[in-house]
Design a protein around this motif. Sequence first.
Motif, mmCIF file in Angstrom:
data_model
loop_
_atom_site.group_PDB
_atom_site.id
_atom_site.type_symbol
_atom_site.label_atom_id
_atom_site.label_comp_id
_atom_site.label_asym_id
_atom_site.label_seq_id
_atom_site.Cartn_x
_atom_site.Cartn_y
_atom_site.Cartn_z
ATOM 1 N N MET A 181 8.205 -30.472 6.670
ATOM 2 C CA MET A 181 9.161 -29.941 7.649
ATOM 3 C C MET A 181 10.498 -30.663 7.540
ATOM 4 S SD MET A 181 9.007 -29.953 11.841
ATOM 5 C CE MET A 181 7.934 -28.539 12.003
ATOM 6 N N ILE A 182 11.561 -29.923 7.733
ATOM 7 C CA ILE A 182 12.907 -30.500 7.807
ATOM 8 C C ILE A 182 13.420 -30.284 9.228
ATOM 9 C CG2 ILE A 182 15.290 -30.379 6.979
ATOM 10 C CD1 ILE A 182 14.183 -29.325 4.326
ATOM 11 N N LYS A 183 13.948 -31.322 9.810
ATOM 12 C CA LYS A 183 14.501 -31.234 11.164
ATOM 13 C C LYS A 183 15.943 -31.711 11.156
ATOM 14 C CE LYS A 183 13.530 -32.652 15.941
ATOM 15 N NZ LYS A 183 12.627 -33.445 16.814
ATOM 16 N N ILE A 184 16.824 -30.957 11.808
ATOM 17 C CA ILE A 184 18.221 -31.368 11.919
ATOM 18 C C ILE A 184 18.585 -31.536 13.389
ATOM 19 C CG2 ILE A 184 18.900 -30.285 9.742
ATOM 20 C CD1 ILE A 184 20.049 -27.946 11.313
ATOM 21 N N GLN A 185 19.428 -32.517 13.658
ATOM 22 C CA GLN A 185 19.830 -32.801 15.030
ATOM 23 C C GLN A 185 21.336 -32.939 15.131
ATOM 24 O OE1 GLN A 185 17.690 -36.327 16.328
ATOM 25 N NE2 GLN A 185 15.832 -35.187 16.790
ATOM 26 N N SER A 186 21.948 -32.079 15.901
ATOM 27 C CA SER A 186 23.366 -32.179 16.279
ATOM 28 C C SER A 186 24.302 -32.274 15.083
ATOM 29 C CB SER A 186 23.587 -33.397 17.200
ATOM 30 O OG SER A 186 22.757 -33.334 18.324
ATOM 31 N N ILE A 187 24.016 -31.501 14.018
ATOM 32 C CA ILE A 187 24.867 -31.547 12.827
ATOM 33 C C ILE A 187 26.248 -30.981 13.145
ATOM 34 C CG2 ILE A 187 25.195 -30.697 10.474
ATOM 35 C CD1 ILE A 187 23.030 -32.795 10.696
ATOM 36 N N THR A 188 27.254 -31.810 12.931
ATOM 37 C CA THR A 188 28.640 -31.453 13.219
ATOM 38 C C THR A 188 29.489 -31.756 11.989
ATOM 39 O OG1 THR A 188 28.345 -31.955 15.571
ATOM 40 C CG2 THR A 188 30.612 -31.875 14.745
ATOM 41 N N LYS A 189 30.347 -30.797 11.623
ATOM 42 C CA LYS A 189 31.194 -30.982 10.443
ATOM 43 C C LYS A 189 32.525 -30.294 10.651
ATOM 44 C CE LYS A 189 32.134 -32.173 6.145
ATOM 45 N NZ LYS A 189 32.321 -33.590 5.779
ATOM 46 N N SER A 190 33.599 -31.020 10.373
ATOM 47 C CA SER A 190 34.953 -30.478 10.470
ATOM 48 C C SER A 190 35.692 -30.705 9.165
ATOM 49 C CB SER A 190 35.727 -31.146 11.608
ATOM 50 O OG SER A 190 35.101 -30.932 12.854
ATOM 51 N N PHE A 191 36.633 -29.818 8.891
ATOM 52 C CA PHE A 191 37.577 -30.005 7.792
ATOM 53 C C PHE A 191 38.969 -29.986 8.422
ATOM 54 C CE2 PHE A 191 33.919 -28.106 5.541
ATOM 55 C CZ PHE A 191 33.707 -29.107 4.606
ATOM 56 N N GLY A 192 39.573 -31.163 8.489
ATOM 57 C CA GLY A 192 40.825 -31.261 9.226
ATOM 58 C C GLY A 192 40.553 -31.035 10.701
ATOM 59 N N GLU A 193 41.326 -30.157 11.312
ATOM 60 C CA GLU A 193 41.132 -29.856 12.728
ATOM 61 C C GLU A 193 40.178 -28.687 12.951
ATOM 62 O OE1 GLU A 193 44.922 -29.208 14.493
ATOM 63 O OE2 GLU A 193 45.603 -31.282 14.216
ATOM 64 N N ARG A 194 39.711 -28.088 11.860
ATOM 65 C CA ARG A 194 38.826 -26.932 11.980
ATOM 66 C C ARG A 194 37.362 -27.374 12.042
ATOM 67 N NH1 ARG A 194 37.579 -22.345 7.450
ATOM 68 N NH2 ARG A 194 36.356 -20.946 8.773
ATOM 69 N N VAL A 195 36.689 -27.036 13.143
ATOM 70 C CA VAL A 195 35.282 -27.362 13.312
ATOM 71 C C VAL A 195 34.449 -26.271 12.646
ATOM 72 C CG1 VAL A 195 33.422 -27.793 14.947
ATOM 73 C CG2 VAL A 195 35.745 -28.563 15.476
ATOM 74 N N ALA A 206 27.373 -32.469 1.223
ATOM 75 C CA ALA A 206 28.479 -32.741 2.147
ATOM 76 C C ALA A 206 27.905 -33.574 3.287
ATOM 77 C CB ALA A 206 29.078 -31.441 2.685
ATOM 78 N N ARG A 207 28.581 -34.650 3.632
ATOM 79 C CA ARG A 207 28.065 -35.523 4.691
ATOM 80 C C ARG A 207 28.586 -35.036 6.044
ATOM 81 N NH1 ARG A 207 26.019 -40.879 4.273
ATOM 82 N NH2 ARG A 207 25.752 -41.792 6.356
ATOM 83 N N PRO A 208 27.697 -34.818 6.999
ATOM 84 C CA PRO A 208 28.172 -34.391 8.324
ATOM 85 C C PRO A 208 28.973 -35.490 9.005
ATOM 86 C CG PRO A 208 25.820 -34.893 8.387
ATOM 87 C CD PRO A 208 26.228 -34.949 6.949
ATOM 88 N N ASP A 209 29.889 -35.091 9.866
ATOM 89 C CA ASP A 209 30.632 -36.077 10.643
ATOM 90 C C ASP A 209 29.726 -36.756 11.659
ATOM 91 O OD1 ASP A 209 32.932 -35.201 9.298
ATOM 92 O OD2 ASP A 209 33.289 -33.637 10.793
ATOM 93 N N TYR A 210 28.720 -35.986 12.091
ATOM 94 C CA TYR A 210 27.800 -36.497 13.114
ATOM 95 C C TYR A 210 26.484 -35.746 12.970
ATOM 96 C CZ TYR A 210 25.868 -37.600 17.725
ATOM 97 O OH TYR A 210 25.050 -38.027 18.747
ATOM 98 N N GLY A 211 25.393 -36.400 13.317
ATOM 99 C CA GLY A 211 24.098 -35.740 13.297
ATOM 100 C C GLY A 211 23.140 -36.349 12.283
ATOM 101 N N GLN A 212 21.898 -35.892 12.337
ATOM 102 C CA GLN A 212 20.835 -36.445 11.501
ATOM 103 C C GLN A 212 20.035 -35.334 10.832
ATOM 104 O OE1 GLN A 212 19.415 -38.683 15.039
ATOM 105 N NE2 GLN A 212 19.132 -40.401 13.627
ATOM 106 N N VAL A 213 19.496 -35.652 9.665
ATOM 107 C CA VAL A 213 18.608 -34.752 8.924
ATOM 108 C C VAL A 213 17.340 -35.533 8.605
ATOM 109 C CG1 VAL A 213 18.295 -33.339 6.868
ATOM 110 C CG2 VAL A 213 20.569 -33.533 7.909
ATOM 111 N N PHE A 214 16.190 -34.979 8.984
ATOM 112 C CA PHE A 214 14.913 -35.646 8.755
ATOM 113 C C PHE A 214 14.058 -34.827 7.794
ATOM 114 C CE2 PHE A 214 16.318 -37.060 12.930
ATOM 115 C CZ PHE A 214 16.112 -38.434 12.873
ATOM 116 N N TYR A 215 13.591 -35.472 6.741
ATOM 117 C CA TYR A 215 12.658 -34.869 5.791
ATOM 118 C C TYR A 215 11.275 -35.453 6.057
ATOM 119 C CZ TYR A 215 16.417 -32.812 3.004
ATOM 120 O OH TYR A 215 17.472 -32.053 2.579
#
Length: 249
Positions: free
Chosen positions: A1-15, A51-60
């Motif tokens: 199972m893969i679980k993701i939590q609160s993955i957030t990514k922006s490029f410049g000011e664009r979320v 690509a590394r998220p600005d915030y959040g976690q990925v669990f394998y």
Amino acid sequence: MIKIQSITKSFGERVILNEISGSFEKGKPNLIIGASGTGKSVLLKCIVGLARPDYGQVFYDGRDFYGSDSEERVEIRREMGMLFQGGALFDSKNVEQNVMFPLDVLTKMPLNEKLDRVNFCLQRVGLENVNTKMPSEISGGMKKRVGIARAIVNTPNYLFCDEPNSGLDPQTSILIDELIQDLSEDLDITTIVVTHDMNSVMGIGEKIMFLYKGHKLWEGTNKDITHSGVKELDDFVFANKVMNSLRSK
């Protein structure tokens, strides 16, 4: 199972992704759907580490991918198989060499064992006696199947497919979908498919995550999607039905 939590990514000011959470189950196709530009491929890149998220976690399977040291991340990456949108075959290598490439890079397996594994994977995707053909000599659907064979040659625990039906006719798309579903079940692996193809959604969408403008608006199965109660998802489904109807004329 893969679980993701609160993955957030922006490029410049664009979320691009805004606190996306969810889980992807083992032994079935897990689909990430949504219109173009809604963040599907960026989410996939964050999950696999491109690509590394600005915030959040990925669990394998409980392992914190971004919280691990570099050595453990490499080990997790060794357990991944990837089917890229265009197939991404090496034009200068024949089919056999393309499928063998991950074994050359990631293992010290003897050549005879590599050949056995390559032939097994080609047979598994319905391609036999094409080892010496070049990518320019096979069809688009065959290229995708070669790409799948390459993705599973290293016996992955996780399989990622980015728009696997892009550029394919409807009949070939169904074959690719069924192959992905069969491999997920037979190999008991966690498969994530990024797509905007409603035929895929209705055919193999046992677990679906719908993204809209960087937000997760809905999660469910293809049995529930037509009565989700989410306007944006209803609009997406209707638009795809119209496009598929126009293509069939």
